[in-house]
Motif scaffolding. Structure first.
Motif, PDB file in Angstrom:
ATOM      1  N   PRO A 270      -8.151  21.355   0.675  1.00 48.04           N
ATOM      2  CA  PRO A 270      -7.402  22.309   1.510  1.00 48.04           C
ATOM      3  C   PRO A 270      -5.950  22.479   1.070  1.00 48.04           C
ATOM      4  N   LEU A 271      -5.311  21.377   0.673  1.00 44.51           N
ATOM      5  CA  LEU A 271      -3.930  21.490   0.207  1.00 44.51           C
ATOM      6  C   LEU A 271      -3.862  22.241  -1.108  1.00 44.51           C
ATOM      7  N   GLN A 272      -4.786  21.983  -2.010  1.00 46.50           N
ATOM      8  CA  GLN A 272      -4.816  22.705  -3.284  1.00 46.50           C
ATOM      9  C   GLN A 272      -4.989  24.203  -3.044  1.00 46.50           C
ATOM     10  N   ASN A 273      -5.893  24.583  -2.130  1.00 45.87           N
ATOM     11  CA  ASN A 273      -6.077  25.990  -1.794  1.00 45.87           C
ATOM     12  C   ASN A 273      -4.802  26.606  -1.239  1.00 45.87           C
ATOM     13  N   ALA A 274      -4.106  25.887  -0.383  1.00 45.59           N
ATOM     14  CA  ALA A 274      -2.852  26.393   0.179  1.00 45.59           C
ATOM     15  C   ALA A 274      -1.796  26.553  -0.907  1.00 45.59           C
ATOM     16  N   MET A 275      -1.731  25.605  -1.827  1.00 47.43           N
ATOM     17  CA  MET A 275      -0.767  25.705  -2.920  1.00 47.43           C
ATOM     18  C   MET A 275      -1.088  26.890  -3.824  1.00 47.43           C
ATOM     19  N   ASP A 276      -2.365  27.103  -4.122  1.00 46.81           N
ATOM     20  CA  ASP A 276      -2.770  28.246  -4.946  1.00 46.81           C
ATOM     21  C   ASP A 276      -2.413  29.551  -4.251  1.00 46.81           C
ATOM     22  N   LEU A 277      -2.655  29.631  -2.942  1.00 47.95           N
ATOM     23  CA  LEU A 277      -2.335  30.834  -2.182  1.00 47.95           C
ATOM     24  C   LEU A 277      -0.825  31.080  -2.182  1.00 47.95           C
ATOM     25  N   ALA A 278      -0.052  30.028  -2.040  1.00 53.94           N
ATOM     26  CA  ALA A 278       1.397  30.167  -2.032  1.00 53.94           C
ATOM     27  C   ALA A 278       1.906  30.689  -3.363  1.00 53.94           C
ATOM     28  N   ARG A 279       1.324  30.249  -4.456  1.00 56.25           N
ATOM     29  CA  ARG A 279       1.720  30.741  -5.786  1.00 56.25           C
ATOM     30  C   ARG A 279       1.427  32.226  -5.917  1.00 56.25           C
ATOM     31  N   LYS A 280       0.267  32.662  -5.415  1.00 56.67           N
ATOM     32  CA  LYS A 280      -0.105  34.074  -5.472  1.00 56.67           C
ATOM     33  C   LYS A 280       0.836  34.925  -4.639  1.00 56.67           C
ATOM     34  N   VAL A 281       1.200  34.444  -3.485  1.00 60.48           N
ATOM     35  CA  VAL A 281       2.081  35.201  -2.587  1.00 60.48           C
ATOM     36  C   VAL A 281       3.464  35.355  -3.204  1.00 60.48           C
ATOM     37  N   ARG A 282       3.965  34.317  -3.843  1.00 60.58           N
ATOM     38  CA  ARG A 282       5.287  34.380  -4.479  1.00 60.58           C
ATOM     39  C   ARG A 282       5.310  35.386  -5.635  1.00 60.58           C
ATOM     40  N   ARG A 283       4.218  35.518  -6.323  1.00 60.87           N
ATOM     41  CA  ARG A 283       4.157  36.431  -7.474  1.00 60.87           C
ATOM     42  C   ARG A 283       4.042  37.885  -7.026  1.00 60.87           C
ATOM     43  N   ALA A 284       3.529  38.123  -5.861  1.00 55.88           N
ATOM     44  CA  ALA A 284       3.298  39.498  -5.397  1.00 55.88           C
ATOM     45  C   ALA A 284       4.568  40.202  -5.023  1.00 55.88           C
TER      46      ALA A 284
ATOM     47  N   ALA B 181       0.838  -1.206   0.000  1.00 48.91           N
ATOM     48  CA  ALA B 181       0.000   0.000   0.000  1.00 48.91           C
ATOM     49  C   ALA B 181       0.870   1.251   0.000  1.00 48.91           C
ATOM     50  N   LEU B 182       1.923   1.256   0.789  1.00 51.12           N
ATOM     51  CA  LEU B 182       2.838   2.398   0.827  1.00 51.12           C
ATOM     52  C   LEU B 182       3.506   2.589  -0.530  1.00 51.12           C
ATOM     53  N   THR B 183       3.954   1.515  -1.129  1.00 48.83           N
ATOM     54  CA  THR B 183       4.603   1.582  -2.443  1.00 48.83           C
ATOM     55  C   THR B 183       3.648   2.141  -3.494  1.00 48.83           C
ATOM     56  N   ARG B 184       2.410   1.668  -3.494  1.00 49.62           N
ATOM     57  CA  ARG B 184       1.422   2.195  -4.444  1.00 49.62           C
ATOM     58  C   ARG B 184       1.188   3.687  -4.210  1.00 49.62           C
ATOM     59  N   ALA B 185       1.101   4.084  -2.952  1.00 49.66           N
ATOM     60  CA  ALA B 185       0.862   5.498  -2.638  1.00 49.66           C
ATOM     61  C   ALA B 185       2.034   6.365  -3.075  1.00 49.66           C
ATOM     62  N   LEU B 186       3.251   5.887  -2.864  1.00 52.57           N
ATOM     63  CA  LEU B 186       4.426   6.673  -3.252  1.00 52.57           C
ATOM     64  C   LEU B 186       4.614   6.734  -4.761  1.00 52.57           C
ATOM     65  N   ASN B 187       4.263   5.662  -5.440  1.00 52.58           N
ATOM     66  CA  ASN B 187       4.451   5.609  -6.889  1.00 52.58           C
ATOM     67  C   ASN B 187       3.265   6.160  -7.669  1.00 52.58           C
ATOM     68  N   GLY B 188       2.149   6.355  -7.002  1.00 54.80           N
ATOM     69  CA  GLY B 188       0.945   6.838  -7.678  1.00 54.80           C
ATOM     70  C   GLY B 188       1.009   8.331  -7.968  1.00 54.80           C
ATOM     71  N   ALA B 189       0.049   8.785  -8.757  1.00 49.48           N
ATOM     72  CA  ALA B 189      -0.030  10.208  -9.101  1.00 49.48           C
ATOM     73  C   ALA B 189      -0.443  10.998  -7.865  1.00 49.48           C
ATOM     74  N   PHE B 190       0.145  12.174  -7.721  1.00 51.97           N
ATOM     75  CA  PHE B 190      -0.153  13.034  -6.580  1.00 51.97           C
ATOM     76  C   PHE B 190      -1.416  13.834  -6.874  1.00 51.97           C
ATOM     77  N   MET B 191      -2.391  13.677  -6.011  1.00 55.78           N
ATOM     78  CA  MET B 191      -3.644  14.422  -6.142  1.00 55.78           C
ATOM     79  C   MET B 191      -3.919  15.130  -4.823  1.00 55.78           C
ATOM     80  N   PRO B 192      -3.639  16.422  -4.731  1.00 54.70           N
ATOM     81  CA  PRO B 192      -3.868  17.120  -3.467  1.00 54.70           C
ATOM     82  C   PRO B 192      -5.354  17.238  -3.155  1.00 54.70           C
ATOM     83  N   ASN B 193      -5.689  17.168  -1.871  1.00 54.56           N
ATOM     84  CA  ASN B 193      -7.083  17.376  -1.479  1.00 54.56           C
ATOM     85  C   ASN B 193      -7.379  18.882  -1.550  1.00 54.56           C
TER      86      ASN B 193
END
Length: 88
Positions: free
Chosen positions: A74-88, A60-72
């Motif tokens: 809240p994480l997607q929102n945090a990543m979007d916010l971080a991108r905006k902050v870096r551009r400012a 299960a761990l191997t499948r999780a590490l080798n699988g495609a990353f799909m943020p949930n």
């Protein structure tokens, strides 16, 4: 190396066993006890630093590490916010 003192009390039978073993090893009781304690401590610390899991958990761990990353969401929102902050 700075030496630190450590005192140890044993009953007569324990001392006799350690003295005999130290003599067989060709060393002093203090050196024998110090080396035995150090070896046991290292074994325990090394064993406790390993992660043990079942084969199913490992797969299960191997499948999780080798699988495609799909943020949930809240994480997607945090990543979007971080991108905006870096551009400012």
């Amino acid at each position: 190396m700075t030496a630190a003192r450590f005192e140890l009390k044993m009953d007569v039978e324990e001392k006799e066993v350690v003295a005999r073993a130290a003599a067989l090893a060709g060393t002093t009781m203090a050196a024998f006890v110090r080396n035995a304690a150090k070896e046991k401590a290292r074994d325990l610390l090394e064993r406790e630093s390993r992660i043990t899991m079942s084969n199913d958990d490992f797969q299960a761990l191997t499948r999780a590490l080798n699988g495609a990353f799909m943020p949930n969401a809240p994480l997607q929102n945090a990543m979007d916010l971080a991108r905006k902050v870096r551009r400012a």
